[in-house]
Design an enzyme around this catalytic site. Structure first.
Site, PDB file in Angstrom:
ATOM      1  N   ASN A   8       0.857  -1.192   0.000  1.00  0.00           N
ATOM      2  CA  ASN A   8       0.000   0.000   0.000  1.00  0.00           C
ATOM      3  C   ASN A   8       0.891   1.239   0.000  1.00  0.00           C
ATOM      4  OD1 ASN A   8      -1.899   1.984   0.373  1.00  0.00           O
ATOM      5  ND2 ASN A   8      -2.341   1.463   2.514  1.00  0.00           N
ATOM      6  N   TRP A   9       0.975   1.884  -1.170  1.00  0.00           N
ATOM      7  CA  TRP A   9       1.871   3.046  -1.294  1.00  0.00           C
ATOM      8  C   TRP A   9       1.222   4.342  -0.831  1.00  0.00           C
ATOM      9  CZ3 TRP A   9       3.804   2.035  -6.993  1.00  0.00           C
ATOM     10  CH2 TRP A   9       4.634   0.909  -6.997  1.00  0.00           C
ATOM     11  N   LYS A  10      -0.055   4.295  -0.535  1.00  0.00           N
ATOM     12  CA  LYS A  10      -0.770   5.510  -0.092  1.00  0.00           C
ATOM     13  C   LYS A  10      -0.559   6.631  -1.124  1.00  0.00           C
ATOM     14  CE  LYS A  10       0.002   3.695   4.476  1.00  0.00           C
ATOM     15  NZ  LYS A  10       0.086   3.928   5.904  1.00  0.00           N
ATOM     16  N   HIS A  92      -9.678   2.046   5.185  1.00  0.00           N
ATOM     17  CA  HIS A  92      -8.390   2.164   5.887  1.00  0.00           C
ATOM     18  C   HIS A  92      -8.549   3.209   6.997  1.00  0.00           C
ATOM     19  CE1 HIS A  92      -4.171   3.036   6.622  1.00  0.00           C
ATOM     20  NE2 HIS A  92      -3.866   1.924   5.970  1.00  0.00           N
ATOM     21  N   GLU A 149      -6.124  -3.965  11.314  1.00  0.00           N
ATOM     22  CA  GLU A 149      -5.121  -2.908  11.422  1.00  0.00           C
ATOM     23  C   GLU A 149      -5.493  -1.980  12.565  1.00  0.00           C
ATOM     24  OE1 GLU A 149      -2.880  -2.252   7.477  1.00  0.00           O
ATOM     25  OE2 GLU A 149      -4.455  -0.774   7.685  1.00  0.00           O
ATOM     26  N   GLY A 155       2.654   2.635  10.599  1.00  0.00           N
ATOM     27  CA  GLY A 155       3.743   3.577  10.359  1.00  0.00           C
ATOM     28  C   GLY A 155       4.521   3.960  11.604  1.00  0.00           C
ATOM     29  N   SER A 186       3.183  -1.888  10.488  1.00  0.00           N
ATOM     30  CA  SER A 186       4.639  -1.853  10.702  1.00  0.00           C
ATOM     31  C   SER A 186       5.351  -3.175  10.484  1.00  0.00           C
ATOM     32  CB  SER A 186       4.956  -1.326  12.114  1.00  0.00           C
ATOM     33  OG  SER A 186       4.542   0.016  12.234  1.00  0.00           O
ATOM     34  N   GLY A 205       2.704  -1.070   4.413  1.00  0.00           N
ATOM     35  CA  GLY A 205       2.831   0.321   3.987  1.00  0.00           C
ATOM     36  C   GLY A 205       4.291   0.675   3.793  1.00  0.00           C
TER      37      GLY A 205
HETATM   38  C1  PEP Z   1      -0.975   0.504   6.354  1.00  0.00           C
HETATM   39  O1  PEP Z   1      -1.037   1.720   6.247  1.00  0.00           O
HETATM   40  O2  PEP Z   1      -1.904  -0.217   5.986  1.00  0.00           O
HETATM   41  C2  PEP Z   1       0.223  -0.062   6.945  1.00  0.00           C
HETATM   42  C3  PEP Z   1       0.187  -1.301   7.348  1.00  0.00           C
HETATM   43  O3  PEP Z   1       1.318   0.778   7.004  1.00  0.00           O
HETATM   44  P1  PEP Z   1       2.711   0.442   7.727  1.00  0.00           P
HETATM   45  O4  PEP Z   1       3.195  -0.868   7.180  1.00  0.00           O
HETATM   46  O5  PEP Z   1       3.608   1.591   7.352  1.00  0.00           O
HETATM   47  O6  PEP Z   1       2.441   0.375   9.187  1.00  0.00           O
END
Ligand code: PEP
Length: 223
Positions: A8-10, A92, A149, A155, A186, A205
């Site tokens: 997920n590159w956002k 999300h 999540e 993050g 994370s 992410g």
């Molecule tokens: C996300 O935003 O879905 C996510 C899991 O991000 P990260 O891996 O950076 O925690």
């Protein structure tokens, strides 16, 4: 069953960064029997990603409109995405926080996605698993993939304990039915293996932004 691994590159990456990532990723070696790799770039790069991604890699949007095709300026409908993406990430926590998305809105998006054969990946925290499930048409629940999540893990470098993922998976299955449950928060190549042992995959992410680290995560799912 193949483990689901989603990048997920956002809202990150411009045209050049997407091209560079695709080139680096072309070195990835994986077995589709063991992993279902899904890339979720920002909307403008979906078409480009479709043409550059190796065969066997699926594409996901990061959101879609709660409305069908029609006069909804600026919105990207399931109709627009149909044939381009296989999946869509919905609800999300960043969309709930910054765009005020409600369980009802997410439920409307689930309907739009499934009507066009796009599989919804519905994100939930433990505090609202039932409320989110209640808002979705009960006939559609089993068609969803559910991502557990928790915002504090996203993050932050503070992943949740594996035991908590096990509990969340049970809670999710108690209301959604026998769906695939993945974990996001994370994960990196050092810790991802323990999550693969207890759930159906991961949503990544930060560690997906560099092709190299994402490739390492994919490698951990293959035995
Ligand atoms: C996300 O935003 O879905 C996510 C899991 O991000 P990260 O891996 O950076 O925690």
């Amino acid at each position: 069953m193949a483990k689901i691994i989603i990048a997920n590159w956002k809202s990150n990456k411009d045209f050049e960064a997407v091209s560079a990532w695709m080139e680096d990723f072309s070195r990835a070696n994986f077995d589709p029997e063991q992993v279902e790799v899904i890339i979720a770039p920002a909307m403008p790069f979906l078409t480009m990603a479709r043409s550059l991604l190796p065969q066997g890699v699926a594409l996901s949007a990061q959101d879609l409109s709660p409305f069908p095709a029609g006069s909804y300026t600026g919105a990207v409908s399931a109709h627009n995405l149909s044939g381009l993406v296989d999946y869509v990430i919905l609800g999300h926590s960043e969309r709930r926080q910054y765009f005020n998305e409600t369980h009802q809105l997410v439920a409307q998006k689930v309907e739009q996605a499934l009507a066009l054969e796009i599989t919804p990946i519905v994100c939930v925290d433990r505090s609202y698993i039932s409320q989110q499930a209640d808002a979705i048409d009960s006939n559609l629940l089993s068609e969803c993939i559910v991502a557990y999540e928790t915002p504090s893990a996203i993050g932050s470098g503070k992943n949740v304990a594996v035991s908590e993922v096990v509990e969340a998976k049970e809670e999710i299955r108690a209301v959604f039915g026998d769906v695939k449950v993945i974990y996001g928060g994370s994960v990196n190549d050092q810790d991802v293996a323990e999550y693969f042992l207890v759930c159906d995959g991961v949503l990544v992410g930060t560690a997906s932004l560099e092709a190299e680290s994402f490739i390492k995560i994919i490698a951990r799912a293959q035995v």
